[in-house]
Motif scaffolding. Structure first.
Motif, PDB file in Angstrom:
ATOM      1  N   ASN A 154       0.822  -1.251  -0.023  1.00 13.28           N
ATOM      2  CA  ASN A 154      -0.053   0.041   0.076  1.00 13.28           C
ATOM      3  C   ASN A 154       0.812   1.275  -0.020  1.00 13.28           C
ATOM      4  OD1 ASN A 154      -3.013  -0.405   0.185  1.00 13.28           O
ATOM      5  ND2 ASN A 154      -2.411  -1.612   2.122  1.00 13.28           N
ATOM      6  N   ILE A 155       2.094   1.145   0.536  1.00 16.07           N
ATOM      7  CA  ILE A 155       2.839   2.363   0.593  1.00 16.07           C
ATOM      8  C   ILE A 155       3.936   2.681  -0.582  1.00 16.07           C
ATOM      9  CG2 ILE A 155       4.944   1.460   1.813  1.00 16.07           C
ATOM     10  CD1 ILE A 155       4.827   3.794   3.666  1.00 16.07           C
ATOM     11  N   THR A 156       4.154   1.534  -1.163  1.00 18.62           N
ATOM     12  CA  THR A 156       5.274   1.672  -2.270  1.00 18.62           C
ATOM     13  C   THR A 156       4.817   2.467  -3.441  1.00 18.62           C
ATOM     14  OG1 THR A 156       7.073   0.584  -3.126  1.00 18.62           O
ATOM     15  CG2 THR A 156       4.850  -0.466  -3.430  1.00 18.62           C
ATOM     16  N   PHE A 157       5.885   3.087  -4.211  1.00 23.99           N
ATOM     17  CA  PHE A 157       5.578   3.783  -5.416  1.00 23.99           C
ATOM     18  C   PHE A 157       5.708   2.852  -6.687  1.00 23.99           C
ATOM     19  CE2 PHE A 157       7.227   6.803  -8.426  1.00 23.99           C
ATOM     20  CZ  PHE A 157       5.902   7.637  -8.941  1.00 23.99           C
ATOM     21  N   PHE A 158       4.926   3.054  -7.688  1.00 25.41           N
ATOM     22  CA  PHE A 158       4.901   2.206  -8.833  1.00 25.41           C
ATOM     23  C   PHE A 158       4.956   3.185 -10.173  1.00 25.41           C
ATOM     24  CE2 PHE A 158       2.851  -0.626  -5.428  1.00 25.41           C
ATOM     25  CZ  PHE A 158       3.448  -1.611  -5.935  1.00 25.41           C
ATOM     26  N   GLY A 159       5.121   4.310  -9.889  1.00 27.57           N
ATOM     27  CA  GLY A 159       5.393   5.361 -11.072  1.00 27.57           C
ATOM     28  C   GLY A 159       4.005   5.708 -11.611  1.00 27.57           C
ATOM     29  N   GLN A 160       3.989   6.663 -12.499  1.00 29.60           N
ATOM     30  CA  GLN A 160       2.878   7.178 -13.235  1.00 29.60           C
ATOM     31  C   GLN A 160       2.007   7.701 -12.042  1.00 29.60           C
ATOM     32  OE1 GLN A 160       1.587   7.686 -16.470  1.00 29.60           O
ATOM     33  NE2 GLN A 160       3.917   7.143 -17.129  1.00 29.60           N
ATOM     34  N   GLN A 161       2.714   8.433 -10.981  1.00 28.65           N
ATOM     35  CA  GLN A 161       1.731   9.096  -9.876  1.00 28.65           C
ATOM     36  C   GLN A 161       1.068   8.082  -8.994  1.00 28.65           C
ATOM     37  OE1 GLN A 161      -0.204  12.666 -11.031  1.00 28.65           O
ATOM     38  NE2 GLN A 161       0.828  12.926 -12.949  1.00 28.65           N
TER      39      GLN A 161
END
Length: 769
Positions: A197-204
């Motif tokens: 839930n916390i991690t960033f996957f790109g494209q905002q």
């Protein structure tokens, strides 16, 4: 980078680094990291040196920022806003393939080791010592989760982000310390859920649910093997493996993840082989963030809601507190916006004013008795592209809520406040004054603390020479006779008007009180906002009860998987005037739309009332009107206050002269007609106001000199007056010389004002119409 010795061994510096790194980490691991923070190691959690034995309370369940959804009164979505596009879901809402994929590629021994993978640590230390720098972290998912918490808390502060991600041995020790305690308190499944839930996957997209929606337009629970592998592969480098910009690189990375899943037994080789052949299958949804995405042209209302949240103490004691909650997001905000009313307002604006016109128009509708803002729109689109005539300035509201610096002078739409004040002071609805065509304004006008003193020889004129008194209140309001209201305020003084406007929430656009200056107190020379005017007139509609405007019905906030309700601002209703006074004003203003300057705005299917207003040099034109169940204000003009609306084309229609009944009036009429379609049609409680006696009888000799004292009706007040704007023609029954007003022309003012006499946006003093 340090060089190796000729024999292939390590240089002294490299050997020292390896010895120090292994010794520190090995000792720390053995001791459970029960050490104080050591600044020399670069150990700086959250940018400050903290005790290793104090685990931040929110590290276990950090308040992850999420998207906020703004809804209309019917529950329809207006817009979504966020600092982080994230929707938190529990582990049951995440595909098993996604769970397996992230573990396989990021920490395949996740379920076998504790918070620290000692084998991985030693392997990484050896490699780092050989290279002379920290090039490999061997971080477990738990450690990565800890790092992401610090990054989340850093927000958009670049210094804090740098501290949270710095590649130092000290930071790694901090991660180890916190990771041990998190594992003890949360367990593997909760850590995995929090991580996804916390991690960033790109494209905002932050968190797996937002990422799933961004790349595949589906929920995270519905991800198949190859889709899950693609998302898991993005975590290492969202920009490098971005499938939107480089499908080939993204597919290569996805297949690495799929193969790794097969190697660790998460899927079979057959499944892996089949998935590796599949296309990426993207179904990209573009980010939709901010009020610029609002439906039904409700961007300005959306922005108003945001400003209410950031300014109202109910949402936090300080601006910083309120901004933190807003950026935290996870809010579902139910507003007062009525989609039917909003659609009607925007359609009317489009029908009457083009976005490319030299002037703009703004309209706000409110509900009498509740203060609910049901519609808010303007002719210029919401946005920042000046070439497309866009603006983010909300012409309907005050400066503090995103409006113009001062609001806009209201002209004669201010006169009903004067009438209400006089009625409350005991003046009868038949009150008459001599109201000549032209008169000097008073030498002094009483104020609350001190009188206003005229220090110049200035005169005031009515709109047409045919407008010669005496007039009673009913006719004076219908025809908007300037000199009549000059004499009225000379009679009662300014303080009753101050009291009335205070009770009606009438303040300047900059938030300051209306100045005690005759032009402001009678002819609307001071800048006000459409929301202020609509809300004040709503008090007439609700028989004297003024309600502060409100835009928010309710708010719930999602924190993790929990929902809680937030307190919201409530409208405060109070009596501004007696029912008798309000009923009398309603009767007077019904005459304006029946036979006065506002005939073009009148509704034919229900009781309605209103007032026109046009300011000096025709820089602003207004119509403010209402029915018993809806009040609305329309302003037309130039935000820069530099356009004189003479010989001008608005909405494709040419106007020699613009005045309140001609352009704002029809906008109001169409907006209200659509907004009220299908709704009940209550009636006003009208009062009987006797018509004035025959004009010629009152004048006696009929010479029209305007100097006749109307016995018993305070005609002796006719020797006073003050400077102001002019009023529109039309419907005049003629002066003492028998000539009727044609309504075809509106002469320019032929006077000047003393320095400092006018307040507002430099428009001149006056009220026409």
């Amino acid at each position: 980078m340090p060089k190796k010795r000729s024999g292939g061994g390590l240089s002294p510096a490299q050997q020292a680094a390896k010895f120090l790194g292994v010794s520190v980490l090995a000792g720390a691991v053995m001791a459970g990291i029960a050490l104080p923070a050591v600044g020399a190691l670069g150990l700086a959690a959250k940018g400050s040196v903290e005790s290793f034995d104090e685990l931040p309370a929110n590290l276990k369940t950090p308040p992850l920022s999420q998207r906020t959804t703004i809804l209309d009164a019917d529950g329809g979505q207006i817009a979504t806003v966020y600092s982080r596009d994230r929707t938190v879901v529990d582990l049951k809402g995440i595909s098993p393939y996604m769970q397996k994929a992230i573990v396989a590629i990021e920490d395949s021994r996740f379920y076998e080791h504790g918070a620290i993978d000692l084998k991985g640590v030693l392997r990484a230390l050896n490699k780092n010592a050989r290279s002379g720098e920290v090039s490999e972290g061997a971080s477990t998912l738990t450690q990565q989760y800890v790092k992401n918490v610090f990054v989340e808390e850093a927000g958009d502060d670049p210094t804090k982000v740098a501290q949270a991600t710095q590649q130092t041995i000290g930071r790694k020790i901090a991660e180890l310390k916190y990771a041990i305690q998190v594992e003890e308190e949360l367990g593997k499944k909760k850590i995995l859920e929090n991580y996804l839930n916390i991690t960033f996957f790109g494209q905002q997209a932050y968190g797996v649910e937002a990422a799933s929606q961004r790349y595949f337009s589906k929920h995270a629970k519905d991800l198949n093997l190859q889709e899950a592998a693609l998302l898991a592969g993005l975590v290492q480098s969202p920009s490098r493996y971005d499938p939107v910009n480089d499908e080939a690189e993204a597919k290569k990375r996805r297949n690495v993840v799929i193969q790794r899943m097969a190697q660790v037994g998460a899927v079979s080789q057959t499944e892996a082989a089949e998935a590796a052949k599949a296309p990426l299958g993207l179904k990209v949804s573009k980010p939709k963030n901010g009020c610029i995405t609002a439906v039904d042209d409700a961007g300005f209302f959306c922005d108003y809601v945001r400003n209410v949240f950031l300014n109202d103490p109910v949402f936090g004691k300080t601006k910083e507190d309120r901004a933190r909650t807003w950026n935290q997001g996870g809010l579902t905000i139910r507003t007062t916006l009525d989609p039917q009313a909003q659609g009607s307002v925007q359609q009317s604006l489009k029908d009457h004013v083009n976005t490319s016109d030299k002037v703009a128009a703004a309209t706000t509708l409110v509900e009498p008795g509740t203060g609910k803002i049901v519609a808010m729109g303007q002719s210029k689109p919401y946005g920042t592209n000046a070439k497309q005539h866009e603006t983010v300035i909300n012409y309907s509201v005050d400066l503090a809520m995103g409006g113009s610096n001062f609001g806009f002078p209201t002209g004669s739409t201010f006169k009903p406040f004067v009438a209400a004040a006089a009625l409350e002071e005991g003046r009868p609805p038949t009150q008459a004054y001599s109201a000549p065509y032209e008169m000097p304004y008073p030498a002094t006008v009483r104020g609350c603390n001190k009188p206003w003193v005229n220090d110049g020889d200035y005169k005031l004129e009515n709109e047409n020479e045919s407008e010669v008194g005496p007039y009673a209140l009913k006719d004076a309001m219908a025809k908007s006779v300037n000199t009549y209201f000059v004499q009225m305020i000379e009679d009662i003084g300014m303080c009753p008007v101050v009291t009335m406007t205070d009770k009606l929430g009438v303040v300047q656009g900059n938030g300051e009180k209306i100045p005690e200056v005759p032009s402001s107190m009678t002819l609307g020379s001071t800048g006000l906002s459409p929301l202020t005017m609509a809300s004040a007139y709503a008090a007439f509609a609700s028989r004297g009860m003024y309600c502060t405007p409100v835009a928010i019905e309710s708010i719930t906030q999602k924190v993790g998987n929990e929902q809680k309700s937030l307190e919201v601002p409530k409208s405060t209703c109070s009596r501004a005037m007696s029912e008798q006074t309000a009923d009398t004003v309603n009767t007077l203003l019904q005459g304006v739309v029946d036979s006065g300057t506002g005939q073009e705005a009148g509704l034919s299917d229900r009781d309605n009332a209103g007032k026109t207003g046009t300011t000096d040099e025709r820089k602003n034109a207004w119509f403010v009107g209402y029915t018993p169940n809806m009040s609305g204000a329309v302003w037309v003009g130039s935000a820069s206050q530099k356009v004189e609306m003479k010989n001008i084309t608005i909405g494709g229609q040419y106007h020699a002269l613009v005045f309140g009944g001609a352009v704002p009036g029809p906008i109001w009429k169409d907006a209200m007609t659509g907004a009220l379609s299908g709704k009940e049609s209550p009636s006003f409680n009208l009062v009987n106001i006797p018509d004035a006696q025959d004009r010629d009888e009152d004048k006696g000799d009929g010479n029209g000199d305007g100097n006749h004292d109307d016995d018993g009706d305070n005609g002796d007040n006719g020797d006073g007056g003050f400077i102001g704007g002019l009023i529109s023609g039309g419907n005049d029954n003629g002066g003492g010389n028998g000539s009727g007003g044609t309504g075809d022309t509106e002469p320019d003012p032929g006077f000047s004002a003393p320095e400092g006499f006018i307040r507002g946006v430099g428009n001149g003093p006056g009220g026409r119409d």
